[in-house]
Design a protein around this motif. Structure first.
Motif, PDB file in Angstrom:
ATOM      1  N   MET A   1       4.879  48.509 112.424  1.00  0.00           N
ATOM      2  CA  MET A   1       5.780  49.503 112.064  1.00  0.00           C
ATOM      3  C   MET A   1       6.639  49.201 110.604  1.00  0.00           C
ATOM      4  O   MET A   1       6.828  48.222 110.264  1.00  0.00           O
ATOM      5  CB  MET A   1       7.139  49.388 113.037  1.00  0.00           C
ATOM      6  N   THR A   2       6.395  50.106 109.821  1.00  0.00           N
ATOM      7  CA  THR A   2       7.004  50.145 108.462  1.00  0.00           C
ATOM      8  C   THR A   2       8.515  50.776 108.361  1.00  0.00           C
ATOM      9  O   THR A   2       8.775  51.316 109.320  1.00  0.00           O
ATOM     10  CB  THR A   2       6.182  50.907 107.685  1.00  0.00           C
ATOM     11  N   ALA A   3       9.263  50.109 107.591  1.00  0.00           N
ATOM     12  CA  ALA A   3      10.621  50.631 107.486  1.00  0.00           C
ATOM     13  C   ALA A   3      10.500  51.972 107.031  1.00  0.00           C
ATOM     14  O   ALA A   3       9.803  52.452 106.167  1.00  0.00           O
ATOM     15  CB  ALA A   3      11.250  49.752 106.418  1.00  0.00           C
ATOM     16  N   PRO A   4      11.419  52.693 107.602  1.00  0.00           N
ATOM     17  CA  PRO A   4      11.691  54.304 106.905  1.00  0.00           C
ATOM     18  C   PRO A   4      11.890  54.375 105.570  1.00  0.00           C
ATOM     19  O   PRO A   4      12.507  53.404 104.965  1.00  0.00           O
ATOM     20  CB  PRO A   4      12.809  54.896 107.916  1.00  0.00           C
ATOM     21  N   ALA A   5      11.487  55.147 105.007  1.00  0.00           N
ATOM     22  CA  ALA A   5      11.910  55.414 103.412  1.00  0.00           C
ATOM     23  C   ALA A   5      13.275  55.748 103.334  1.00  0.00           C
ATOM     24  O   ALA A   5      13.822  56.409 104.239  1.00  0.00           O
ATOM     25  CB  ALA A   5      11.008  56.571 102.933  1.00  0.00           C
ATOM     26  N   PRO A   6      13.827  55.241 102.307  1.00  0.00           N
ATOM     27  CA  PRO A   6      15.469  55.508 102.135  1.00  0.00           C
ATOM     28  C   PRO A   6      15.467  57.125 101.936  1.00  0.00           C
ATOM     29  O   PRO A   6      14.477  57.778 101.540  1.00  0.00           O
ATOM     30  CB  PRO A   6      15.701  54.806 100.974  1.00  0.00           C
ATOM     31  N   PRO A   7      16.489  57.657 102.539  1.00  0.00           N
ATOM     32  CA  PRO A   7      17.013  58.946 102.454  1.00  0.00           C
ATOM     33  C   PRO A   7      16.784  59.581 100.984  1.00  0.00           C
ATOM     34  O   PRO A   7      17.160  59.008 100.203  1.00  0.00           O
ATOM     35  CB  PRO A   7      18.338  59.099 103.150  1.00  0.00           C
ATOM     36  N   THR A   8      16.432  60.774 101.366  1.00  0.00           N
ATOM     37  CA  THR A   8      16.282  61.758  99.904  1.00  0.00           C
ATOM     38  C   THR A   8      17.582  62.724  99.814  1.00  0.00           C
ATOM     39  O   THR A   8      17.797  63.258 101.048  1.00  0.00           O
ATOM     40  CB  THR A   8      14.899  62.438  99.776  1.00  0.00           C
ATOM     41  N   GLU A   9      18.001  62.989  98.885  1.00  0.00           N
ATOM     42  CA  GLU A   9      19.005  64.087  98.978  1.00  0.00           C
ATOM     43  C   GLU A   9      18.717  65.169  97.918  1.00  0.00           C
ATOM     44  O   GLU A   9      18.212  65.018  96.573  1.00  0.00           O
ATOM     45  CB  GLU A   9      20.164  63.462  98.464  1.00  0.00           C
ATOM     46  N   LEU A  10      18.664  66.416  98.477  1.00  0.00           N
ATOM     47  CA  LEU A  10      18.288  67.473  97.577  1.00  0.00           C
ATOM     48  C   LEU A  10      19.604  68.117  97.338  1.00  0.00           C
ATOM     49  O   LEU A  10      20.339  68.675  98.177  1.00  0.00           O
ATOM     50  CB  LEU A  10      17.395  68.372  98.145  1.00  0.00           C
ATOM     51  N   LEU A  11      20.099  67.861  96.129  1.00  0.00           N
ATOM     52  CA  LEU A  11      21.586  68.627  95.620  1.00  0.00           C
ATOM     53  C   LEU A  11      21.405  69.885  95.139  1.00  0.00           C
ATOM     54  O   LEU A  11      20.617  70.109  94.410  1.00  0.00           O
ATOM     55  CB  LEU A  11      21.952  67.640  94.358  1.00  0.00           C
ATOM     56  N   VAL A  12      22.140  70.883  95.472  1.00  0.00           N
ATOM     57  CA  VAL A  12      22.078  72.290  95.131  1.00  0.00           C
ATOM     58  C   VAL A  12      23.400  72.743  94.283  1.00  0.00           C
ATOM     59  O   VAL A  12      24.495  72.541  95.186  1.00  0.00           O
ATOM     60  CB  VAL A  12      21.758  73.179  96.500  1.00  0.00           C
TER      61      VAL A  12
ATOM     62  N   VAL B   1      18.774  72.509  90.971  1.00  0.00           N
ATOM     63  CA  VAL B   1      18.810  71.284  91.766  1.00  0.00           C
ATOM     64  C   VAL B   1      18.426  70.023  91.389  1.00  0.00           C
ATOM     65  O   VAL B   1      18.070  69.758  90.251  1.00  0.00           O
ATOM     66  CB  VAL B   1      17.719  71.819  92.964  1.00  0.00           C
ATOM     67  N   ALA B   2      18.686  69.011  92.127  1.00  0.00           N
ATOM     68  CA  ALA B   2      18.366  67.663  91.726  1.00  0.00           C
ATOM     69  C   ALA B   2      17.746  66.985  92.883  1.00  0.00           C
ATOM     70  O   ALA B   2      18.411  67.181  94.069  1.00  0.00           O
ATOM     71  CB  ALA B   2      19.458  66.748  91.317  1.00  0.00           C
ATOM     72  N   LEU B   3      16.963  66.062  92.857  1.00  0.00           N
ATOM     73  CA  LEU B   3      16.447  65.165  93.700  1.00  0.00           C
ATOM     74  C   LEU B   3      16.779  63.761  93.682  1.00  0.00           C
ATOM     75  O   LEU B   3      16.638  63.117  92.471  1.00  0.00           O
ATOM     76  CB  LEU B   3      15.071  65.254  93.811  1.00  0.00           C
ATOM     77  N   ARG B   4      17.442  62.946  94.648  1.00  0.00           N
ATOM     78  CA  ARG B   4      17.324  61.508  94.305  1.00  0.00           C
ATOM     79  C   ARG B   4      17.641  60.998  95.690  1.00  0.00           C
ATOM     80  O   ARG B   4      17.574  61.325  96.607  1.00  0.00           O
ATOM     81  CB  ARG B   4      18.938  61.278  93.794  1.00  0.00           C
ATOM     82  N   GLY B   5      17.589  59.525  95.591  1.00  0.00           N
ATOM     83  CA  GLY B   5      17.516  58.885  96.859  1.00  0.00           C
ATOM     84  C   GLY B   5      16.686  57.181  96.713  1.00  0.00           C
ATOM     85  O   GLY B   5      15.747  57.368  96.119  1.00  0.00           O
ATOM     86  N   GLY B   6      17.361  56.276  97.354  1.00  0.00           N
ATOM     87  CA  GLY B   6      16.884  55.234  97.275  1.00  0.00           C
ATOM     88  C   GLY B   6      16.587  54.651  95.886  1.00  0.00           C
ATOM     89  O   GLY B   6      17.257  54.782  95.167  1.00  0.00           O
ATOM     90  N   ASP B   7      15.525  53.903  95.630  1.00  0.00           N
ATOM     91  CA  ASP B   7      15.068  53.282  94.355  1.00  0.00           C
ATOM     92  C   ASP B   7      14.089  54.261  93.535  1.00  0.00           C
ATOM     93  O   ASP B   7      13.540  53.805  92.821  1.00  0.00           O
ATOM     94  CB  ASP B   7      14.170  51.863  94.380  1.00  0.00           C
ATOM     95  N   ARG B   8      14.305  55.473  93.823  1.00  0.00           N
ATOM     96  CA  ARG B   8      13.753  56.597  93.218  1.00  0.00           C
ATOM     97  C   ARG B   8      14.424  57.117  91.834  1.00  0.00           C
ATOM     98  O   ARG B   8      15.448  56.987  91.677  1.00  0.00           O
ATOM     99  CB  ARG B   8      13.379  57.774  93.959  1.00  0.00           C
ATOM    100  N   TRP B   9      13.552  57.652  90.882  1.00  0.00           N
ATOM    101  CA  TRP B   9      14.080  58.104  89.598  1.00  0.00           C
ATOM    102  C   TRP B   9      14.731  59.572  90.225  1.00  0.00           C
ATOM    103  O   TRP B   9      14.175  60.306  91.215  1.00  0.00           O
ATOM    104  CB  TRP B   9      13.098  58.743  88.851  1.00  0.00           C
ATOM    105  N   THR B  10      15.804  59.961  89.731  1.00  0.00           N
ATOM    106  CA  THR B  10      16.800  61.097  90.015  1.00  0.00           C
ATOM    107  C   THR B  10      15.988  62.198  89.015  1.00  0.00           C
ATOM    108  O   THR B  10      15.998  62.098  87.956  1.00  0.00           O
ATOM    109  CB  THR B  10      18.200  60.994  89.679  1.00  0.00           C
ATOM    110  N   TYR B  11      15.836  63.400  89.635  1.00  0.00           N
ATOM    111  CA  TYR B  11      15.044  64.468  88.722  1.00  0.00           C
ATOM    112  C   TYR B  11      15.954  65.883  88.984  1.00  0.00           C
ATOM    113  O   TYR B  11      16.562  66.028  90.029  1.00  0.00           O
ATOM    114  CB  TYR B  11      13.738  64.856  89.450  1.00  0.00           C
ATOM    115  N   VAL B  12      16.390  66.365  87.722  1.00  0.00           N
ATOM    116  CA  VAL B  12      16.802  67.620  87.678  1.00  0.00           C
ATOM    117  C   VAL B  12      16.058  68.832  87.241  1.00  0.00           C
ATOM    118  O   VAL B  12      15.091  68.605  86.344  1.00  0.00           O
ATOM    119  CB  VAL B  12      18.149  67.594  86.862  1.00  0.00           C
TER     120      VAL B  12
END
Lengths: 131, 131
Positions: free
Chosen positions: B1-12, B63-74
């Motif tokens: 089992m691999t750890a689940p990916a950290p959550p992603t947030e879609l900001l609107v 909108v923006a996408l962010r979460g975990g150790d990812r780049w945040t995109y607008v």
């Protein structure tokens, strides 16, 4: 004694060409901006970080402010020759806030007119993500 | 089992007027976009969050996408009527990455052409802030 404010990070896009055709061996406007900023003393609590492309390429040079529970702000149309003092002063004002919202009257004019986007702080999650 | 990916947030951004003169009692384009998105099933690991003004007002909806150790995109220039499925698909692709960089060939065309800015992940600090 009050706890120190969480650190503030001033991100500087060092890859910015400002839409110009910069020769490969020439220093880019973004790198010049970073060099100008880091030649100065950073305000208390402010760290300056070089970043490779904030993808606001149409309105460069570009910086961002973030840290702690503050909103993250992206500012564009920065002039690499003349804006370093203003950016560091703005970073200091930002650092003194808990939420990242510099009071309007204190806010640098450039910040008022050249905010590209802002991102809310990471707040405690009240809703679980879809499984 | 691999750890689940950290959550992603879609900001609107639900306050977006798209530059229109929206009557006070009318539903704004940003709110319509949020309503369209939340009427659909969110992809696994993706949470949709309403935000009051991402300050990309000239190129809304936003909108923006962010979460975990990812780049945040607008992302800007979003159409409230037709882009919900694309946004949720993009959010799912983003969620499947560790760094937020959707492979170019998979990236929705709208994301390629309407990135307003991106913010690097919070990485371990190698430099102390100025005291």
């Amino acid at each position: 004694m009050t706890a120190p404010a969480p650190p503030t990070e001033l991100l500087v896009c060092v890859k910015c060409r400002k839409g110009m055709d910069v020769p490969a061996d020439d220093r880019r406007p973004g790198q010049r901006l970073y060099d100008e900023i880091t030649a100065r003393d950073a305000p208390e609590g402010v760290r300056v970080t070089a970043v490779e492309c904030l993808q606001n390429c149409d309105y460069g040079c570009t910086v961002a402010l973030r840290g702690g529970d503050r909103w993250t702000y992206v500012f564009g149309n920065v002039d690499e020759a003349s804006h370093s003092d203003m950016l560091l002063e703005g970073a200091s004002l930002y650092h003194q806030t808990a939420d990242g919202l510099i009071p309007w009257r204190q806010r640098p004019e450039h910040f008022k007119r050249n905010c590209i986007a802002r991102i809310p702080p990471l707040t405690p999650q009240t809703q679980e993500p879809a499984e």
